[in-house]
Scaffold this motif. Structure first.
Motif, PDB file in Angstrom:
ATOM      1  N   THR A  73     -45.075   4.433  -8.562  1.00 11.08           N
ATOM      2  CA  THR A  73     -45.025   5.272  -9.764  1.00 11.08           C
ATOM      3  C   THR A  73     -43.677   5.196 -10.483  1.00 11.08           C
ATOM      4  O   THR A  73     -43.372   6.072 -11.280  1.00 11.08           O
ATOM      5  CB  THR A  73     -45.314   6.742  -9.410  1.00 11.08           C
ATOM      6  OG1 THR A  73     -44.367   7.187  -8.443  1.00 11.08           O
ATOM      7  CG2 THR A  73     -46.729   6.910  -8.907  1.00 11.08           C
ATOM      8  N   ASP A  74     -42.913   4.155 -10.234  1.00  9.08           N
ATOM      9  CA  ASP A  74     -41.628   4.070 -10.934  1.00  9.08           C
ATOM     10  C   ASP A  74     -41.856   3.895 -12.439  1.00  9.08           C
ATOM     11  O   ASP A  74     -42.943   3.616 -12.907  1.00  9.08           O
ATOM     12  CB  ASP A  74     -40.759   2.943 -10.377  1.00  9.08           C
ATOM     13  CG  ASP A  74     -41.312   1.561 -10.657  1.00  9.08           C
ATOM     14  OD1 ASP A  74     -42.323   1.452 -11.375  1.00  9.08           O
ATOM     15  OD2 ASP A  74     -40.732   0.590 -10.161  1.00  9.08           O
ATOM     16  N   LYS A  75     -40.817   4.082 -13.208  1.00  3.64           N
ATOM     17  CA  LYS A  75     -40.941   4.101 -14.666  1.00  3.64           C
ATOM     18  C   LYS A  75     -41.259   2.743 -15.281  1.00  3.64           C
ATOM     19  O   LYS A  75     -41.598   2.667 -16.451  1.00  3.64           O
ATOM     20  CB  LYS A  75     -39.651   4.644 -15.274  1.00  3.64           C
ATOM     21  CG  LYS A  75     -39.444   6.103 -14.972  1.00  3.64           C
ATOM     22  CD  LYS A  75     -38.218   6.638 -15.655  1.00  3.64           C
ATOM     23  CE  LYS A  75     -38.057   8.111 -15.335  1.00  3.64           C
ATOM     24  NZ  LYS A  75     -36.989   8.726 -16.072  1.00  3.64           N
TER      25      LYS A  75
ATOM     26  N   ASP B   8     -43.470  16.090 -11.263  1.00  2.00           N
ATOM     27  CA  ASP B   8     -42.479  16.111 -12.334  1.00  2.00           C
ATOM     28  C   ASP B   8     -42.747  14.911 -13.229  1.00  2.00           C
ATOM     29  O   ASP B   8     -42.574  13.760 -12.815  1.00  2.00           O
ATOM     30  CB  ASP B   8     -41.074  16.046 -11.739  1.00  2.00           C
ATOM     31  CG  ASP B   8     -39.971  16.103 -12.777  1.00  2.00           C
ATOM     32  OD1 ASP B   8     -40.261  16.015 -13.999  1.00  2.00           O
ATOM     33  OD2 ASP B   8     -38.810  16.233 -12.372  1.00  2.00           O
TER      34      ASP B   8
ATOM     35  N   LYS C  49     -40.478  11.782 -13.795  1.00  2.00           N
ATOM     36  CA  LYS C  49     -40.376  10.698 -12.824  1.00  2.00           C
ATOM     37  C   LYS C  49     -41.497   9.680 -12.967  1.00  2.00           C
ATOM     38  O   LYS C  49     -41.607   8.762 -12.169  1.00  2.00           O
ATOM     39  CB  LYS C  49     -40.375  11.271 -11.412  1.00  2.00           C
ATOM     40  CG  LYS C  49     -39.161  12.149 -11.161  1.00  2.00           C
ATOM     41  CD  LYS C  49     -39.119  12.644  -9.759  1.00  2.00           C
ATOM     42  CE  LYS C  49     -37.867  13.490  -9.568  1.00  2.00           C
ATOM     43  NZ  LYS C  49     -37.677  13.889  -8.205  1.00  2.00           N
ATOM     44  N   ILE C  50     -42.343   9.859 -13.994  1.00  2.00           N
ATOM     45  CA  ILE C  50     -43.472   8.962 -14.230  1.00  2.00           C
ATOM     46  C   ILE C  50     -43.370   8.442 -15.657  1.00  2.00           C
ATOM     47  O   ILE C  50     -42.805   9.087 -16.526  1.00  2.00           O
ATOM     48  CB  ILE C  50     -44.812   9.709 -14.016  1.00  2.00           C
ATOM     49  CG1 ILE C  50     -44.910  10.162 -12.567  1.00  2.00           C
ATOM     50  CG2 ILE C  50     -45.996   8.829 -14.370  1.00  2.00           C
ATOM     51  CD1 ILE C  50     -46.159  10.944 -12.257  1.00  2.00           C
TER      52      ILE C  50
END
Length: 107
Positions: free
Chosen positions: A47-49, A82, A85-86
């Motif tokens: 789920t990193d940006k 949050d 963080k996505i």
């Protein structure tokens, strides 16, 4: 003890966004002939940006805590995420059980 397994059937999915920052995911489901355990929502990808998908896909799994199987086990989970963080392009949540899945679009 067995490892995590997908919950057999998803029966309810609700997603609420608060102040465009926090998201509450509420999922309910059940499995037959299953070990009681702790339900979890596990992202199917990192789920990193940098991820480009606009739909966050999550597996609905059970982490067994008992050795004995029950005829039917109900699972209920509430998770707060949050959104900072996505990826900022998130348009929906998809929760995947063993026999079905559901998608909730968010605005």
């Amino acid at each position: 003890m067995k490892s995590e397994r997908k919950i057999q059937c998803l029966v309810y999915l609700d997603v609420q966004v608060f102040e465009d920052r926090l998201m509450l995911i509420n999922a309910k489901g059940y499995s037959e002939n299953e070990h009681p355990g702790v339900p979890k929502l596990v992202p199917t990808y990192d789920t990193d940006k940098t991820h480009k998908s606009e739909i966050l896909e999550m597996d609905f799994v059970n982490q067994p805590i008992e050795d004995t199987k029950k005829e039917k086990v109900d699972f209920d989970i509430k998770v707060v995420i949050d959104l900072g963080k996505i990826s900022g392009k998130l348009k929906g949540i998809k929760v995947i059980a063993e026999s079905n899945a559901d998608i909730v679009l968010i605005s």
